[in-house]
Design a protein around this motif. Structure first.
Motif, PDB file in Angstrom:
ATOM      1  N   ASP A   1     -42.400 -26.143 -65.116  1.00  0.00           N
ATOM      2  CA  ASP A   1     -43.715 -26.564 -65.195  1.00  0.00           C
ATOM      3  C   ASP A   1     -44.009 -28.049 -64.554  1.00  0.00           C
ATOM      4  O   ASP A   1     -44.918 -28.417 -63.988  1.00  0.00           O
ATOM      5  CB  ASP A   1     -44.066 -26.884 -66.620  1.00  0.00           C
ATOM      6  N   SER A   2     -43.002 -28.771 -64.173  1.00  0.00           N
ATOM      7  CA  SER A   2     -42.631 -29.848 -63.517  1.00  0.00           C
ATOM      8  C   SER A   2     -42.432 -29.801 -61.812  1.00  0.00           C
ATOM      9  O   SER A   2     -42.524 -30.814 -61.405  1.00  0.00           O
ATOM     10  CB  SER A   2     -41.681 -30.908 -64.074  1.00  0.00           C
ATOM     11  N   PHE A   3     -42.406 -28.548 -61.642  1.00  0.00           N
ATOM     12  CA  PHE A   3     -42.140 -28.214 -60.234  1.00  0.00           C
ATOM     13  C   PHE A   3     -40.954 -28.810 -59.417  1.00  0.00           C
ATOM     14  O   PHE A   3     -41.163 -29.493 -58.423  1.00  0.00           O
ATOM     15  CB  PHE A   3     -43.379 -28.490 -59.374  1.00  0.00           C
ATOM     16  N   LEU A   4     -39.771 -28.711 -60.164  1.00  0.00           N
ATOM     17  CA  LEU A   4     -38.714 -29.465 -59.936  1.00  0.00           C
ATOM     18  C   LEU A   4     -37.580 -28.349 -59.569  1.00  0.00           C
ATOM     19  O   LEU A   4     -37.643 -27.432 -59.898  1.00  0.00           O
ATOM     20  CB  LEU A   4     -38.196 -30.362 -60.891  1.00  0.00           C
ATOM     21  N   SER A   5     -36.898 -28.630 -58.503  1.00  0.00           N
ATOM     22  CA  SER A   5     -35.798 -27.863 -57.898  1.00  0.00           C
ATOM     23  C   SER A   5     -34.566 -28.300 -58.632  1.00  0.00           C
ATOM     24  O   SER A   5     -34.155 -29.537 -58.417  1.00  0.00           O
ATOM     25  CB  SER A   5     -35.755 -28.089 -56.489  1.00  0.00           C
ATOM     26  N   GLN A   6     -33.666 -27.285 -59.038  1.00  0.00           N
ATOM     27  CA  GLN A   6     -32.150 -27.740 -59.555  1.00  0.00           C
ATOM     28  C   GLN A   6     -31.201 -27.360 -58.319  1.00  0.00           C
ATOM     29  O   GLN A   6     -31.283 -26.321 -57.689  1.00  0.00           O
ATOM     30  CB  GLN A   6     -32.024 -26.664 -60.644  1.00  0.00           C
ATOM     31  N   ASN A   7     -30.551 -28.368 -57.966  1.00  0.00           N
ATOM     32  CA  ASN A   7     -29.813 -28.362 -56.450  1.00  0.00           C
ATOM     33  C   ASN A   7     -28.354 -28.059 -56.911  1.00  0.00           C
ATOM     34  O   ASN A   7     -27.750 -28.083 -55.782  1.00  0.00           O
ATOM     35  CB  ASN A   7     -30.163 -29.529 -55.738  1.00  0.00           C
ATOM     36  N   VAL A   8     -27.871 -28.044 -57.912  1.00  0.00           N
ATOM     37  CA  VAL A   8     -26.543 -27.760 -58.434  1.00  0.00           C
ATOM     38  C   VAL A   8     -26.381 -26.263 -58.667  1.00  0.00           C
ATOM     39  O   VAL A   8     -26.733 -25.981 -59.666  1.00  0.00           O
ATOM     40  CB  VAL A   8     -25.765 -28.899 -59.320  1.00  0.00           C
ATOM     41  N   LEU A   9     -25.527 -25.573 -57.758  1.00  0.00           N
ATOM     42  CA  LEU A   9     -25.678 -24.021 -58.067  1.00  0.00           C
ATOM     43  C   LEU A   9     -24.050 -23.800 -58.399  1.00  0.00           C
ATOM     44  O   LEU A   9     -23.769 -22.462 -58.243  1.00  0.00           O
ATOM     45  CB  LEU A   9     -26.068 -23.251 -56.752  1.00  0.00           C
ATOM     46  N   GLU A  10     -23.280 -24.685 -58.646  1.00  0.00           N
ATOM     47  CA  GLU A  10     -21.679 -24.313 -58.598  1.00  0.00           C
ATOM     48  C   GLU A  10     -21.427 -24.953 -59.865  1.00  0.00           C
ATOM     49  O   GLU A  10     -21.772 -26.017 -60.249  1.00  0.00           O
ATOM     50  CB  GLU A  10     -20.830 -24.853 -57.840  1.00  0.00           C
TER      51      GLU A  10
END
Length: 170
Positions: free
Chosen positions: A118-127
């Protein structure tokens, strides 16, 4: 650390804990405080001035035993900060598996996932950052703000280091 400005917020009422953020001296940065309903016990927020714009950077520790009230304050802080250019990082203790699947999709995890979306944030840690879990995350208001994410060996504790480059126009 020589050459860096330190921003910190110590854990209250007991020994140890808290958060600490170092920013190079050559970067214009200043600490900001959020409103009472968004003021978190273990979070520090800074604005970094980049030419004609400002990037808000936050570092958060969310205890796995957090109360509903304190969890709501973290959510309020994320809602508030996500309305501007931002990077929010820290140990959120949600137990995300690598590949973005949660072991037990509990209510707090669902709330957090909805908040991020809802905050239009990207999660950048995929490991994974601890065992098989992604406990430490880096959220950004624009995907291109975070580049070259690398998970590195732990440095004196049981969580891996996360190295990344912040890319903003100056």
């Amino acid at each position: 650390m020589t050459g860096y400005v330190m921003f910190r917020k110590d854990r209250l009422g007991r020994r140890g804990g808290g958060v600490i953020l170092y920013i190079k001296e050559s970067i214009q940065a200043y600490e900001i405080k959020l409103e009472k309903e968004a003021e978190c016990e273990e979070a520090v927020w800074c604005n970094i001035v980049t030419g004609n714009s400002t990037l808000t950077v936050g570092l958060v520790y969310r205890s796995p035993n957090i109360s509903m009230e304190k969890n709501k304050k973290i959510h309020n802080a994320i809602k508030k900060v996500s309305k501007r250019d931002c990077i929010i990082m820290g140990d959120f203790n949600h137990g995300l598996y690598s590949g973005h699947l949660y072991r037990v999709p509990g209510e707090r995890i669902k709330e957090f996932l909805n908040l991020v979306q809802d905050s239009f944030l990207s999660q950048n840690v995929l490991e994974a950052t601890r065992g098989e879990n992604v406990l430490d995350i880096v959220l950004s208001s624009q995907k291109e703000f975070v580049d070259n994410v690398k998970i590195c060996e732990p440095l004196g504790w049981d969580h891996s280091q996360i190295h990344f480059i912040i890319k903003v126009k100056g």
